[in-house]
Scaffold this motif. Structure first.
Motif, PDB file in Angstrom:
ATOM      1  N   GLY A  10      31.765  -5.088   4.270  1.00 22.20           N
ATOM      2  CA  GLY A  10      30.033  -5.073   3.951  1.00 22.20           C
ATOM      3  C   GLY A  10      29.986  -5.171   2.403  1.00 22.20           C
ATOM      4  N   MET A  11      30.720  -4.489   1.505  1.00 22.71           N
ATOM      5  CA  MET A  11      30.546  -4.388   0.312  1.00 22.71           C
ATOM      6  C   MET A  11      31.071  -5.578  -0.207  1.00 22.71           C
ATOM      7  N   ARG A  12      31.997  -6.303   0.211  1.00 23.85           N
ATOM      8  CA  ARG A  12      32.558  -7.578  -0.285  1.00 23.85           C
ATOM      9  C   ARG A  12      31.454  -8.681  -0.178  1.00 23.85           C
ATOM     10  N   SER A  13      30.568  -8.430   0.913  1.00 27.14           N
ATOM     11  CA  SER A  13      29.636  -9.589   1.185  1.00 27.14           C
ATOM     12  C   SER A  13      28.447  -8.985   0.140  1.00 27.14           C
ATOM     13  N   GLU A  14      28.201  -7.887  -0.115  1.00 32.87           N
ATOM     14  CA  GLU A  14      27.158  -7.654  -1.159  1.00 32.87           C
ATOM     15  C   GLU A  14      27.594  -8.015  -2.447  1.00 32.87           C
ATOM     16  N   ILE A  15      28.933  -7.925  -2.952  1.00 28.91           N
ATOM     17  CA  ILE A  15      29.252  -8.221  -4.214  1.00 28.91           C
ATOM     18  C   ILE A  15      29.061  -9.954  -4.240  1.00 28.91           C
ATOM     19  N   VAL A  55      28.361  -3.135 -12.609  1.00 25.22           N
ATOM     20  CA  VAL A  55      29.225  -2.571 -11.538  1.00 25.22           C
ATOM     21  C   VAL A  55      28.488  -1.115 -11.327  1.00 25.22           C
ATOM     22  N   ASP A  56      28.284  -0.243 -12.316  1.00 25.41           N
ATOM     23  CA  ASP A  56      27.875   1.044 -11.977  1.00 25.41           C
ATOM     24  C   ASP A  56      26.495   0.983 -11.521  1.00 25.41           C
ATOM     25  N   ALA A  57      25.597  -0.027 -11.832  1.00 28.00           N
ATOM     26  CA  ALA A  57      24.329  -0.080 -11.054  1.00 28.00           C
ATOM     27  C   ALA A  57      24.493  -0.521  -9.710  1.00 28.00           C
ATOM     28  N   PHE A  58      25.246  -1.418  -9.358  1.00 24.82           N
ATOM     29  CA  PHE A  58      25.562  -1.907  -8.162  1.00 24.82           C
ATOM     30  C   PHE A  58      26.136  -0.720  -7.207  1.00 24.82           C
ATOM     31  N   ALA A  59      27.307  -0.053  -7.626  1.00 23.31           N
ATOM     32  CA  ALA A  59      27.866   1.052  -7.132  1.00 23.31           C
ATOM     33  C   ALA A  59      26.803   2.332  -6.740  1.00 23.31           C
ATOM     34  N   ASN A  60      25.813   2.468  -7.474  1.00 15.59           N
ATOM     35  CA  ASN A  60      24.808   3.407  -7.418  1.00 15.59           C
ATOM     36  C   ASN A  60      23.763   3.146  -6.641  1.00 15.59           C
TER      37      ASN A  60
END
Length: 64
Positions: A10-15, A55-60
């Motif tokens: 799911g995270m790969r899809s969001e990336i 990347v931080d904004a994405f992860a947060n």
């Protein structure tokens, strides 16, 4: 700094949705947030600080 290890499917899809210039193979090869930072620098020409902020904004924004 938010971090992730071994992105889920799911995270790969969001990336891939967020950074559409990445190929499926590039996203599949990511192992952690440091890999993503490095790929953003290479693919998008971001400096390290900008790539890390993105990347931080994405992860947060995710429930990790």
């Amino acid at each position: 700094m938010a971090a992730f290890n071994t992105p889920t499917t799911g995270m790969r899809s969001e990336i891939q949705k967020k950074w559409s210039q990445f190929t499926y193979q590039e996203v599949a090869a990511l192992n952690n947030n440091d890999d993503l930072v490095a790929r953003l620098q290479t693919k998008y020409g971001f400096d390290k600080a900008q790539a890390q902020r993105d990347v931080d904004a994405f992860a947060n924004g995710r429930q990790l």
